[in-house]
Design an enzyme around this catalytic site. Structure first.
Site, PDB file in Angstrom:
ATOM      1  N   LYS A 139     -98.577  15.676 -59.409  1.00 37.07           N
ATOM      2  CA  LYS A 139     -99.390  14.449 -59.418  1.00 37.07           C
ATOM      3  C   LYS A 139    -100.805  14.758 -58.945  1.00 37.07           C
ATOM      4  O   LYS A 139    -101.786  14.303 -59.530  1.00 37.07           O
ATOM      5  CB  LYS A 139     -98.783  13.384 -58.499  1.00 37.07           C
ATOM      6  CG  LYS A 139     -97.435  12.852 -58.951  1.00 37.07           C
ATOM      7  CD  LYS A 139     -96.955  11.783 -57.980  1.00 37.07           C
ATOM      8  CE  LYS A 139     -95.523  11.378 -58.275  1.00 37.07           C
ATOM      9  NZ  LYS A 139     -94.969  10.432 -57.324  1.00 37.07           N
TER      10      LYS A 139
ATOM     11  N   LYS B 155     -92.599   1.018 -56.137  1.00 35.93           N
ATOM     12  CA  LYS B 155     -92.321   0.956 -54.705  1.00 35.93           C
ATOM     13  C   LYS B 155     -93.582   1.319 -53.919  1.00 35.93           C
ATOM     14  O   LYS B 155     -93.996   0.610 -53.010  1.00 35.93           O
ATOM     15  CB  LYS B 155     -91.178   1.912 -54.375  1.00 35.93           C
ATOM     16  CG  LYS B 155     -90.816   1.890 -52.934  1.00 35.93           C
ATOM     17  CD  LYS B 155     -89.650   2.793 -52.635  1.00 35.93           C
ATOM     18  CE  LYS B 155     -89.567   2.992 -51.137  1.00 35.93           C
ATOM     19  NZ  LYS B 155     -88.597   4.003 -50.753  1.00 35.93           N
TER      20      LYS B 155
HETATM   21  O1  F6P Z   1     -92.438  10.803 -58.881  1.00 35.20           O
HETATM   22  C1  F6P Z   1     -91.123  10.480 -58.619  1.00 35.20           C
HETATM   23  C2  F6P Z   1     -91.002   9.059 -58.133  1.00 35.20           C
HETATM   24  O2  F6P Z   1     -91.506   8.957 -56.841  1.00 35.20           O
HETATM   25  C3  F6P Z   1     -89.573   8.582 -58.202  1.00 35.20           C
HETATM   26  O3  F6P Z   1     -88.833   8.940 -57.102  1.00 35.20           O
HETATM   27  C4  F6P Z   1     -89.753   7.125 -58.357  1.00 35.20           C
HETATM   28  O4  F6P Z   1     -88.601   6.523 -58.850  1.00 35.20           O
HETATM   29  C5  F6P Z   1     -90.913   7.079 -59.323  1.00 35.20           C
HETATM   30  O5  F6P Z   1     -91.725   8.164 -58.959  1.00 35.20           O
HETATM   31  C6  F6P Z   1     -91.716   5.811 -59.308  1.00 35.20           C
HETATM   32  O6  F6P Z   1     -92.274   5.578 -58.054  1.00 35.20           O
HETATM   33  P1  F6P Z   1     -92.885   4.179 -57.675  1.00 35.20           P
HETATM   34  O7  F6P Z   1     -91.788   3.170 -57.750  1.00 35.20           O
HETATM   35  O8  F6P Z   1     -93.437   4.334 -56.299  1.00 35.20           O
HETATM   36  O9  F6P Z   1     -93.963   3.862 -58.680  1.00 35.20           O
END
Ligand code: F6P
Length: 523
Positions: A489, A197
């Site tokens: 992170k 996302k």
């Molecule tokens: O670190 C947690 C998170 O943000 C989750 O909420 C999400 O599902 C996952 O990482 C992956 O995020 P992205 O789809 O932005 O790579």
């Protein structure tokens, strides 16, 4: 939201009960009064210590806190994710009445993304790249993590049995797994779906760049690009990464990662299940949305499940919750629900930023039955902590082995019964053998699906989403943010260079010098 759960529980005089399940279960009408159904699902919470008086009080509390109003704000596209100033509209991906709440521009974007999802999934299912019937696809590498992988993996395991297309998931950044996956694949028959996302997730981007190199080395840059697809909110980042714009599927900002199974994140799964089955999956969830919005509290599955959850967590004080699916096809359901429950409800402050006055999300864990019986259940039956269980069973299997299926369901019901009733154990020379005693009175709920179909799985997952919504509303927390994952992170980015290069310094206050020296000494 201006209630405090702890005070509300006091106001309604809701206290831990010393009722015995072995007695409650013998009351006439126990099953009828403590179960509810909707569509292809039954929820049986008769093996919890919730009795009629407690249930009425909990329903009264939910009404006074105005769960109904909170629910309508959610479906009405109001800003319910207050910390990020967004609506939470994953239901728009499956329920047309919610879809039509969108502004015209958003509506067009979402509708186009959905059409693209269906047409690309259909092309992959037919064994070729979208719009290029001479370019074969036999394998899809799906790269993503958290909500960007758990949903599609669950869907494929649950409903993807008959496809010739093989999907390989890369999530944790570990290169052992990636090299194993790539070793067995021909780039000229492989498509890659990068689901992220944010398009900033380190693990996903590292995998994606390595897999992109692998494609390019074998096919050249142009042909490789045709085989790369992305699902993201950030179209420009995806394009800058090298994904052709036609191959980028849009994921709206108001669909949270752990709520994204209904979106193009499930492209590979929709290809394996078939577009029709994916549509039925969405439809099943839409039916649960409708049920959640319209059924009265005492018949409303998400409300009843959430109130049982509140009873266990906030009245009985149980810190964990086990999810035990008695169907191998649902083996990834515990991991899926772990993220849904723990990332949504793992908060210590309420929506205004003030400390909550109650415990929030329990630790969720689980394994499929009957395997779990041979690893986890000893503790469930005789351990010092009480773990409320969710048993999930399927009435009609998709195989003809009647005996095996009867055995699976018998084991599930036997465990629920043993937990509830317990046993005094045998006596040895007139004294009870305490090693063999089982205290009983250990609660569980049973969810039964008529069969495991796209529609029933859609209903089940939407049921859990809405249960999580109601619980968080009563705790006062925002189920749609996850700031708690960020610090780790940032620190990982700071620490990584020190692992690759001894001379790279990291701040002394990390307290890592000694362990880094140790690691370097062993390299
Ligand atoms: O670190 C947690 C998170 O943000 C989750 O909420 C999400 O599902 C996952 O990482 C992956 O995020 P992205 O789809 O932005 O790579």
């Amino acid at each position: 939201m201006n209630h405090k759960l702890h005070l509300m529980l006091q106001k309604y005089n809701i206290n831990k009960s010393n009722k015995l399940l072995s007695e409650l279960l013998m009351e006439s009408g126990r099953f009828t009064g403590f179960s509810a159904s909707s569509g292809k699902l039954l929820l049986d919470f008769s093996r919890t210590t919730v009795d009629q008086e407690v249930l009425e009080k909990l329903l009264g509390l939910a009404e006074e806190c105005d769960v109904q109003k909170a629910r309508e704000r959610l479906f009405d596209a109001q800003v319910v994710n207050v910390t990020e100033q967004k609506a939470a509209l994953h239901m728009a991906m499956r329920s047309d009445d919610v879809l039509h709440k969108l502004e015209p521009q958003a509506l067009t974007r979402v509708t186009q993304a959905r059409e693209k999802l269906f047409s690309y999934a259909t092309a992959f299912a037919a064994g070729h790249l979208p719009g290029k019937s001479d370019q074969p696809v036999r394998h899809i590498i799906h790269i993503g993590i958290g909500g960007s992988v758990l949903g599609p993996r669950l869907l494929i395991e649950a409903l993807g049995a008959d496809s010739l297309l093989q999907v390989h998931f890369l999530s944790s950044v570990d290169a052992h797994h990636r090299s194993k996956v790539l070793a067995g694949l021909d780039p000229a028959e492989t498509a890659v779906v990068i689901a992220t996302k944010s398009f900033t997730t380190g693990e996903t981007l590292l995998h994606a760049s390595r897999v992109m190199q692998w494609l390019e080395q074998r096919l050249g840059k142009d042909d490789a690009a045709h085989r790369l697809f992305a699902v993201s909110q950030d179209l420009s980042k995806a394009e800058a990464f090298g994904i052709p714009s036609a191959n980028i599927l849009y994921l709206p900002a108001w669909v949270g990662g752990r709520y994204s199974i209904w979106s193009a994140v499930s492209l590979a799964a929709a290809a394996v299940m078939g577009a029709n089955a994916f549509q039925q999956f969405l439809q099943g969830a839409a039916e649960m949305d409708h049920h959640f919005r319209t059924a009265p509290g005492e018949e409303n599955l998400p409300v009843l499940m959430a109130l049982t959850g509140i009873w266990h967590r906030n009245v009985c004080g149980y810190p964990t919750q086990a999810v035990i699916p008695y169907d191998h096809r649902l083996r990834s359901l515990p991991a899926y629900l772990q993220q849904l429950v723990m990332e949504s409800g793992g908060k210590s402050v309420d929506q205004q930023g003030t400390s909550v006055d109650c415990d929030t999300a329990p630790v969720v864990f689980g394994e499929p039955g009957t395997d779990a019986q041979h690893s986890l259940f000893q503790m469930f039956h005789q351990g010092t902590d009480i773990v409320p269980l969710s048993f999930i069973g399927v009435i009609r299997p998709d195989h003809a082995d009647v005996e095996a299926h009867a055995s699976v369901l018998a084991n599930m019901l036997a465990q629920a019964t043993a937990l509830a009733r317990g046993t005094g154990g045998e006596e040895k020379s007139g004294t009870p053998d305490t090693h063999r005693q089982m205290p009983g009175n250990r609660p569980s709920e049973v969810i039964l699906l008529d069969e495991l179909s796209p529609a029933s799985l859609g209903q089940l997952l939407a049921l859990y989403e809405h249960k999580v919504f109601v619980e968080n509303f009563l705790w006062g927390t925002n189920p749609f943010d996850q700031f708690g994952v960020e610090l780790g992170k940032v620190l990982a980015n700071a620490i990584q260079p020190a692992l690759q290069d001894l001379s790279h310094e990291i701040p002394a206050n990390y307290g890592l010098d000694a362990i880094l020296d140790y690691i370097h000494s062993k390299k």
